[in-house]
Motif scaffolding. Structure first.
Motif, PDB file in Angstrom:
ATOM      1  N   UNK A  70       1.021  -1.020  -0.198  1.00  0.00           N
ATOM      2  CA  UNK A  70       0.092   0.050  -0.040  1.00  0.00           C
ATOM      3  C   UNK A  70       1.144   1.646   0.227  1.00  0.00           C
ATOM      4  N   UNK A  71       2.093   1.212   0.798  1.00  0.00           N
ATOM      5  CA  UNK A  71       3.112   2.325   0.628  1.00  0.00           C
ATOM      6  C   UNK A  71       3.544   2.247  -0.606  1.00  0.00           C
ATOM      7  N   UNK A  72       3.894   1.608  -1.421  1.00  0.00           N
ATOM      8  CA  UNK A  72       3.947   2.347  -2.786  1.00  0.00           C
ATOM      9  C   UNK A  72       3.161   1.968  -3.862  1.00  0.00           C
ATOM     10  N   UNK A 186       7.752   1.454 -14.131  1.00  0.00           N
ATOM     11  CA  UNK A 186       8.975   1.508 -12.772  1.00  0.00           C
ATOM     12  C   UNK A 186       7.871   1.365 -11.591  1.00  0.00           C
ATOM     13  N   UNK A 187       6.433   0.792 -11.606  1.00  0.00           N
ATOM     14  CA  UNK A 187       6.215   0.809 -10.146  1.00  0.00           C
ATOM     15  C   UNK A 187       5.997  -0.994  -9.899  1.00  0.00           C
ATOM     16  N   UNK A 188       5.942  -1.774 -11.551  1.00  0.00           N
ATOM     17  CA  UNK A 188       6.183  -3.202 -11.003  1.00  0.00           C
ATOM     18  C   UNK A 188       7.428  -3.954 -10.732  1.00  0.00           C
ATOM     19  N   UNK A 189       8.491  -2.654 -11.204  1.00  0.00           N
ATOM     20  CA  UNK A 189       9.721  -3.026 -10.464  1.00  0.00           C
ATOM     21  C   UNK A 189       9.729  -2.854  -8.926  1.00  0.00           C
ATOM     22  N   UNK A 219      -7.778   8.714 -12.801  1.00  0.00           N
ATOM     23  CA  UNK A 219      -7.075   8.789 -13.686  1.00  0.00           C
ATOM     24  C   UNK A 219      -5.302   7.808 -13.317  1.00  0.00           C
ATOM     25  N   UNK A 220      -5.670   8.380 -11.557  1.00  0.00           N
ATOM     26  CA  UNK A 220      -4.510   7.572 -11.407  1.00  0.00           C
ATOM     27  C   UNK A 220      -4.486   5.808 -11.411  1.00  0.00           C
ATOM     28  N   UNK A 221      -3.445   5.900 -11.455  1.00  0.00           N
ATOM     29  CA  UNK A 221      -3.193   4.222 -11.322  1.00  0.00           C
ATOM     30  C   UNK A 221      -3.381   3.315 -10.075  1.00  0.00           C
ATOM     31  N   UNK A 222      -3.135   2.134 -10.399  1.00  0.00           N
ATOM     32  CA  UNK A 222      -4.290   1.201  -9.327  1.00  0.00           C
ATOM     33  C   UNK A 222      -3.511  -0.229  -9.371  1.00  0.00           C
ATOM     34  N   UNK A 223      -3.551  -1.122  -8.411  1.00  0.00           N
ATOM     35  CA  UNK A 223      -3.160  -2.461  -8.714  1.00  0.00           C
ATOM     36  C   UNK A 223      -4.202  -3.029  -8.345  1.00  0.00           C
ATOM     37  N   UNK A 224      -4.477  -3.867  -9.356  1.00  0.00           N
ATOM     38  CA  UNK A 224      -5.536  -4.746  -9.218  1.00  0.00           C
ATOM     39  C   UNK A 224      -5.569  -6.738  -9.412  1.00  0.00           C
ATOM     40  N   UNK A 225      -7.121  -6.789  -9.563  1.00  0.00           N
ATOM     41  CA  UNK A 225      -6.774  -8.759  -9.774  1.00  0.00           C
ATOM     42  C   UNK A 225      -5.332  -9.372  -9.175  1.00  0.00           C
TER      43      UNK A 225
END
Length: 298
Positions: A70-72, A186-189, A219-225
């Motif tokens: 969550x901090x990322x 970037x965020x995946x790595x 339009x903000x990037x969010x981690x899903x699935x």
């Protein structure tokens, strides 16, 4: 122990889709209920035999990692309890422990794959070209060897019954736009680096994994699935790992290896699994959960 669930049958919510593993229902206009079943897919084919308890393991492991990261980056888990999303107690009992209430977001058309070790389709690509998804690698690497640094190798997302296709980063730029593609890489790595270090300290190697992302209304990037589960990752025990051979795994590679011994063309319908393979696979999933989340295996 939860009962085995191959397919959910909720009638109080509209069914939107059945994926390879997940059944997705609408909860009003802004939320979804994702039910993680015990279905297992291999080579993009849903097999006829469920793996008992698998959906509960995936839900618990993903929930752990969503909290950890969550901090990322923000994730899709909603602030809405299951009781509010699914008031019917009998229906709730069917999916409790394997259901997540999430925000409804616009999913990106790319899967974000991070590879830290040379295995699977990456190993096959490397043997043919010395590169993986257009990324040149040093000569002389062995099967399952750790890469000098983790690499981002996106793929397209296939419908049920289809096959995901590896693409290079330029193709990801075309699909997402340059700025968003850079952000996803970037965020995946970063997620992979932090989580792989945590897992390694608990005797687990995260060899490769896939992430999925969506955009919220701003339009903000969010981690899903899901994230870093035995379904979305290759997970190996540190103590038996050795480069140059296919490592023992906690993920569904065990099932893939069994299927490779059959005379099957990897097209639907999938073959039945022997009871021993089902039981061994279920045990591997439970052990991965116990190690990663510091819980006692039950």
């Amino acid at each position: 122990m939860l009962e085995t669930l191959y397919e959910s049958t909720l009638t109080s919510l509209p069914l939107l889709a059945r994926g390879k593993v997940r059944d997705i229902y609408a909860v009003g206009d802004d939320h979804l209920l994702i039910v993680t079943t015990d279905r297992l897919s291999a080579f993009d084919v849903v097999l006829p035999d469920p793996i008992p308890g698998k959906g509960a393991v995936l839900t618990a492991v993903a929930g752990f990692w969503f909290q950890f990261t969550r901090g990322i980056i923000p994730n899709h888990i909603a602030d809405l309890p299951l009781e509010a999303a699914l008031p019917d107690a009998r229906e709730r009992a069917q999916v409790e422990g394997r259901a997540s209430v999430v925000r409804k977001l616009k999913a990106l058309p790319v899967e974000a794959i991070v590879r830290g070790y040379l295995i699977g389709s990456g190993w096959k690509d490397y043997q043919q070209s010395g590169a993986v998804c257009g990324i040149a690698l040093p000569a002389g690497l062995r099967m399952a060897e750790q890469l000098p640094e983790a690499i981002f190798t996106p793929s397209t997302k296939a419908e049920v019954g289809g096959h995901d296709e590896n693409i290079d980063f330029e193709a990801a730029r075309t699909l997402l736009g340059s700025e968003l593609a850079e952000q996803v890489r970037s965020v995946s790595l970063e997620i992979n680096t932090r989580c792989a270090a945590y897992a390694r300290a608990r005797g687990i190697i995260i060899a490769d994994t896939k992430f999925e992302f969506g955009l919220d209304g701003d339009g903000r990037l969010v981690l899903i699935d899901e994230i870093l589960t035995p379904d979305s990752s290759r997970i190996w025990p540190v103590d038996s790992y050795a480069p140059g051979q296919s490592p023992e795994s906690f993920d569904k590679q065990y099932v893939r290896d069994y299927l490779e011994t059959l005379d099957w063309d990897k097209a639907p319908p999938g073959p039945r699994l022997p009871e021993a393979v089902i039981a061994r696979t279920a045990a591997k999933y439970r052990e991965a959960q116990a190690r990663l989340t510091d819980t006692k295996e039950k």
